[in-house]
Each structure stands twice: as C-alpha cells, then as structure tokens.
Write a protein that holds these residues in place. Sequence first.
Motif, PDB file in Angstrom:
ATOM      1  N   GLN A  22       0.820  -1.210   0.000  1.00  0.00           N
ATOM      2  CA  GLN A  22       0.000   0.000   0.000  1.00  0.00           C
ATOM      3  C   GLN A  22       0.855   1.263   0.000  1.00  0.00           C
ATOM      4  O   GLN A  22       0.477   2.286  -0.563  1.00  0.00           O
ATOM      5  CB  GLN A  22      -0.965  -0.026   1.180  1.00  0.00           C
ATOM      6  CG  GLN A  22      -2.001  -1.145   1.043  1.00  0.00           C
ATOM      7  CD  GLN A  22      -3.111  -1.084   2.066  1.00  0.00           C
ATOM      8  OE1 GLN A  22      -3.009  -0.373   3.065  1.00  0.00           O
ATOM      9  NE2 GLN A  22      -4.168  -1.830   1.827  1.00  0.00           N
ATOM     10  N   LYS A  77      -8.012  -3.238   3.681  1.00  0.00           N
ATOM     11  CA  LYS A  77      -8.291  -2.038   4.488  1.00  0.00           C
ATOM     12  C   LYS A  77      -7.444  -2.031   5.765  1.00  0.00           C
ATOM     13  O   LYS A  77      -7.078  -3.052   6.269  1.00  0.00           O
ATOM     14  CB  LYS A  77      -9.781  -1.977   4.847  1.00  0.00           C
ATOM     15  CG  LYS A  77     -10.675  -1.946   3.619  1.00  0.00           C
ATOM     16  CD  LYS A  77     -10.434  -0.701   2.769  1.00  0.00           C
ATOM     17  CE  LYS A  77     -11.407  -0.655   1.589  1.00  0.00           C
ATOM     18  NZ  LYS A  77     -11.174   0.503   0.734  1.00  0.00           N
ATOM     19  N   ASN A  82       1.786   1.699  -3.568  1.00  0.00           N
ATOM     20  CA  ASN A  82       0.635   2.209  -4.313  1.00  0.00           C
ATOM     21  C   ASN A  82       0.455   3.709  -4.088  1.00  0.00           C
ATOM     22  O   ASN A  82       0.210   4.469  -5.031  1.00  0.00           O
ATOM     23  CB  ASN A  82      -0.627   1.465  -3.887  1.00  0.00           C
ATOM     24  CG  ASN A  82      -1.820   1.819  -4.759  1.00  0.00           C
ATOM     25  OD1 ASN A  82      -1.719   1.889  -5.980  1.00  0.00           O
ATOM     26  ND2 ASN A  82      -2.958   2.054  -4.131  1.00  0.00           N
ATOM     27  N   TYR A 140      -2.926  -8.048  -5.673  1.00  0.00           N
ATOM     28  CA  TYR A 140      -4.155  -7.269  -5.870  1.00  0.00           C
ATOM     29  C   TYR A 140      -5.018  -7.275  -4.608  1.00  0.00           C
ATOM     30  O   TYR A 140      -5.656  -6.273  -4.280  1.00  0.00           O
ATOM     31  CB  TYR A 140      -4.947  -7.833  -7.051  1.00  0.00           C
ATOM     32  CG  TYR A 140      -4.221  -7.711  -8.373  1.00  0.00           C
ATOM     33  CD1 TYR A 140      -3.529  -6.541  -8.699  1.00  0.00           C
ATOM     34  CD2 TYR A 140      -4.209  -8.750  -9.295  1.00  0.00           C
ATOM     35  CE1 TYR A 140      -2.847  -6.419  -9.907  1.00  0.00           C
ATOM     36  CE2 TYR A 140      -3.534  -8.636 -10.500  1.00  0.00           C
ATOM     37  CZ  TYR A 140      -2.856  -7.475 -10.793  1.00  0.00           C
ATOM     38  OH  TYR A 140      -2.177  -7.347 -11.978  1.00  0.00           O
ATOM     39  N   SER A 141      -5.020  -8.385  -3.909  1.00  0.00           N
ATOM     40  CA  SER A 141      -5.807  -8.441  -2.677  1.00  0.00           C
ATOM     41  C   SER A 141      -5.202  -7.530  -1.606  1.00  0.00           C
ATOM     42  O   SER A 141      -5.921  -6.911  -0.823  1.00  0.00           O
ATOM     43  CB  SER A 141      -5.898  -9.882  -2.160  1.00  0.00           C
ATOM     44  OG  SER A 141      -4.640 -10.343  -1.675  1.00  0.00           O
ATOM     45  N   TYR A 142      -3.872  -7.419  -1.594  1.00  0.00           N
ATOM     46  CA  TYR A 142      -3.210  -6.523  -0.636  1.00  0.00           C
ATOM     47  C   TYR A 142      -3.526  -5.060  -0.964  1.00  0.00           C
ATOM     48  O   TYR A 142      -3.645  -4.224  -0.069  1.00  0.00           O
ATOM     49  CB  TYR A 142      -1.698  -6.725  -0.676  1.00  0.00           C
ATOM     50  CG  TYR A 142      -1.223  -7.995   0.012  1.00  0.00           C
ATOM     51  CD1 TYR A 142      -2.110  -8.891   0.612  1.00  0.00           C
ATOM     52  CD2 TYR A 142       0.144  -8.315   0.048  1.00  0.00           C
ATOM     53  CE1 TYR A 142      -1.651 -10.056   1.226  1.00  0.00           C
ATOM     54  CE2 TYR A 142       0.615  -9.467   0.665  1.00  0.00           C
ATOM     55  CZ  TYR A 142      -0.283 -10.328   1.249  1.00  0.00           C
ATOM     56  OH  TYR A 142       0.159 -11.469   1.865  1.00  0.00           O
ATOM     57  N   LEU A 143      -3.652  -4.766  -2.247  1.00  0.00           N
ATOM     58  CA  LEU A 143      -3.976  -3.394  -2.661  1.00  0.00           C
ATOM     59  C   LEU A 143      -5.378  -3.004  -2.192  1.00  0.00           C
ATOM     60  O   LEU A 143      -5.633  -1.840  -1.865  1.00  0.00           O
ATOM     61  CB  LEU A 143      -3.904  -3.265  -4.182  1.00  0.00           C
ATOM     62  CG  LEU A 143      -2.505  -3.236  -4.788  1.00  0.00           C
ATOM     63  CD1 LEU A 143      -2.566  -3.353  -6.300  1.00  0.00           C
ATOM     64  CD2 LEU A 143      -1.783  -1.954  -4.391  1.00  0.00           C
ATOM     65  N   ASP A 144      -6.269  -3.993  -2.123  1.00  0.00           N
ATOM     66  CA  ASP A 144      -7.657  -3.716  -1.712  1.00  0.00           C
ATOM     67  C   ASP A 144      -7.875  -3.848  -0.223  1.00  0.00           C
ATOM     68  O   ASP A 144      -8.962  -3.525   0.280  1.00  0.00           O
ATOM     69  CB  ASP A 144      -8.605  -4.685  -2.436  1.00  0.00           C
ATOM     70  CG  ASP A 144      -8.631  -4.446  -3.937  1.00  0.00           C
ATOM     71  OD1 ASP A 144      -8.367  -3.299  -4.344  1.00  0.00           O
ATOM     72  OD2 ASP A 144      -8.904  -5.400  -4.686  1.00  0.00           O
TER      73      ASP A 144
END
Length: 212
Positions: free
Chosen positions: A177, A212, A180, A206-210
């Motif tokens: 993150q 919370k 990102n 991609y799951s780490y980017l989403d």
Amino acid sequence: MIFDDQLNLLTQVAKALSVQFGEDCEIVIHRIDEKDIDNTIVYIENGHVTSRRLGDGPSMAVMEAVNKDPRTLKDEINYLTRTHDGRILKSSTIYLKDHDGKLTGIFAINYDITNMIVAENAIKTLVSINEEEKSKGTKYIPKDVNELLDDLIEESVKLVGKPVPLMSKNDKIKCVQFLNDKGAFLVTKSGDKVSEFFNISKYTLYSYLDAK
C-alpha cells in the motif's frame, strides 16, 4: 498533456536557461500522460547532470505528483536533491496544468552545486538554500524507472523495518500500500517485480492493494 505550441515555448525557455547557467544546469520537461508514464521526458538540456536523456521516465518527485490530486500541487522552488552517483543539486519543480486544473507537465531545473559546496564560504549567496526546504532533507533523482522502482521498494522495506523473509502478511500489505500511494504501480510491469520481490502471487498483490 502539454500541447506542441506550449512545448515549443517551454523548450525556448529551457534552452535559454541552460546557456545562461552553463553545462552544470539541467533543464527537463516532462509531458504527463498516465497511459505512458515510462517515457515522460520530452525535452532535456545537459542531461549528463543526472545521466538522463530524451524518452526516459520520471523522477520520484514526478511520480508522486502524478499520484496526487493536482489541486494540492504547488511549485517547489530552490530545494536540494541528489543524483544516483552522490552529487548535490539545487532544484526547482514547476507544475503545468490545463484550464481544468489537470496536471499536464512538469518543468524542472537541476543545478549541480557539488563543487560549489566545497567553496561554500566564498560563494555562500549563490548556493544558499531555503531553510524550510533544507529541513525536509534531500530528494533522490533516479536515472530510470527501474531504479526508481527499486528505490521505492527499498523505502517500503525500511518503513516496515524487517527483511522480507521475516515479514508477516500485514507487513507486506503495508509495503504494497505504501508503494501504491507513491505511484509505483504506474510503472509498466511493476506488479511482476513487486510480486517477485515480496514472494507473493499477482492475485495476492491485488488483494493486498484492496485490503483495508
């Protein structure tokens, strides 16, 4: 993006500044196109200062600017940067926007003052730096997007304070993150490099980017 007529005017200014201040003064014009972030430099004078050339990619400052709300961007004048080989530059960054306030380009000046610093007492006025900017430390100008991405990954590891083999899932999420937020994933194929470095799959990335 910067239109051709605007670019023509800016190149005139860039040429004049480079001649006025000599070979230690690099002038760079970045054209901002989020679809082609790997090749932002559309004009450069005295590129030997940072070992860059026409067609090269953005610096860390440019990448951060692209990833920010353009309304928050304010020109940065007379601050310190350093090159990949350790030379000290006095830099200014001017943000170019269209009528809608969208970032279209960046006009940057990088003046190599390494030799001047040695003789700072004699030419103190010429190499003076704004105290407010000086307190922020120096920013780094990589020579290409690959080096930029490596530097951002290194920063993310320093942020967590652990080598990758000792990182937990939450540690890796924090790194991803951070990358990102810094705009690292605007670089072509950066996802592959980041996934490999942290030993995770693209799906996990991609799951780490989403997360919370």
